[in-house]
Design an enzyme around this catalytic site. Sequence first.
Site, short mmCIF file in Angstrom:
data_model
loop_
_atom_site.label_atom_id
_atom_site.label_comp_id
_atom_site.label_asym_id
_atom_site.label_seq_id
_atom_site.Cartn_x
_atom_site.Cartn_y
_atom_site.Cartn_z
CB CYS A 81 -2.80 0.92 -2.73
SG CYS A 81 -2.72 2.65 -3.26
CG ASN A 82 -9.30 1.57 -3.39
OD1 ASN A 82 -10.23 1.08 -3.99
ND2 ASN A 82 -9.11 1.37 -2.09
CB THR A 83 -4.14 5.35 -5.84
OG1 THR A 83 -5.01 6.05 -4.94
CG2 THR A 83 -3.67 6.31 -6.91
CG ASP B 270 -1.85 1.20 1.27
OD1 ASP B 270 -2.46 1.50 0.23
OD2 ASP B 270 -1.96 1.85 2.32
CB SER B 271 0.17 4.76 -0.80
OG SER B 271 -1.03 4.89 -0.06
CB CYS C 6 -9.53 5.25 0.26
SG CYS C 6 -7.95 5.58 1.09
CB THR C 7 -7.07 0.35 2.13
OG1 THR C 7 -5.94 1.17 1.80
CG2 THR C 7 -7.33 -0.63 1.00
CG HIS C 8 -6.11 5.42 4.89
ND1 HIS C 8 -5.40 5.04 3.78
CD2 HIS C 8 -5.21 5.90 5.78
CE1 HIS C 8 -4.11 5.26 3.99
NE2 HIS C 8 -3.97 5.78 5.19
CD GLU D 26 -1.54 7.81 6.79
OE1 GLU D 26 -0.57 8.55 6.99
OE2 GLU D 26 -1.58 6.97 5.86
#
Length: 273
Positions: A75-77, A12-13, A186-188, A154
């Site tokens: 990561c979606n992006t 992931d980012s 978004c995974t967040h 975050e």
Amino acid sequence: MTDQNAPIGVFDSGVGGLTVVKEIMHQIPNERIVYFGDTARVPYGSKSKETITRYSRQIVRFLQTRKVKAIVAACNTASAYALDEIEKEVDLPMIGVVKPGVKAALSATRNGRIGVIGTEGTVRSGIYSQYIKEMEPGADITGKACPLFVPLVEEGLWQDPVTDEIAKRYLSELIGENIDTLVLGCTHYPLIRETLGRIMGQGVVLVNPAYETARELLELLEEKALLRCEESRLGDNKYEFFVSDSSEKFMRFANSIIKYGILSAKTINIEEY
């Protein structure tokens, strides 16, 4: 021949992909995992397709050095911009988080009106709309970029008046679109699911692609005969975590999500790959 006892690579980012790791741990508990979070170069959502593809390619090369048997772009992006291209270059099963989320959204919707929230990059790419339209041409999709959700998550502000206020502003236009299904693109975002659900109301189904991705990974491993057959032993280094920066901050965040007791996260120079 691929070793079925080799680990699964997840990247992931930054830290959001840990929601995918958590689901894999729950749904496929016997598997080993190598996770890489690109904490030095986060966020990906505002970067170009070329940059995201270059970053993703470097990470995949690193994961290959860890002898992984499959790779999850958590990561979606990266799933939107890089996955199709990199899949052609790598002789390993790879899945992203977009397609599993799309399938779940189409199963859940009753009126065909689906909302997608995500980073600027994910929403700009139109990847969710593209896949949804391929599977259900009559669907009506409304996308909304919610860039402030990632820093709020975050910072640990999962249940905070600031997050509530920002979410109300972002989601207000979706509420007026009569959607009955909302993809957390978004995974967040699953970490603020309670807030999002409260604002959208009980009539809207929230789709968590992290959960759906773990389900699809299980099916993929079964199909490829890659499910781990060895039982874990006490003292096994079953889960490994790597980052490109700020390992201590990563560990604090990871332990707040996974509740597993992550003892270390190694910092590597991803630019070397």
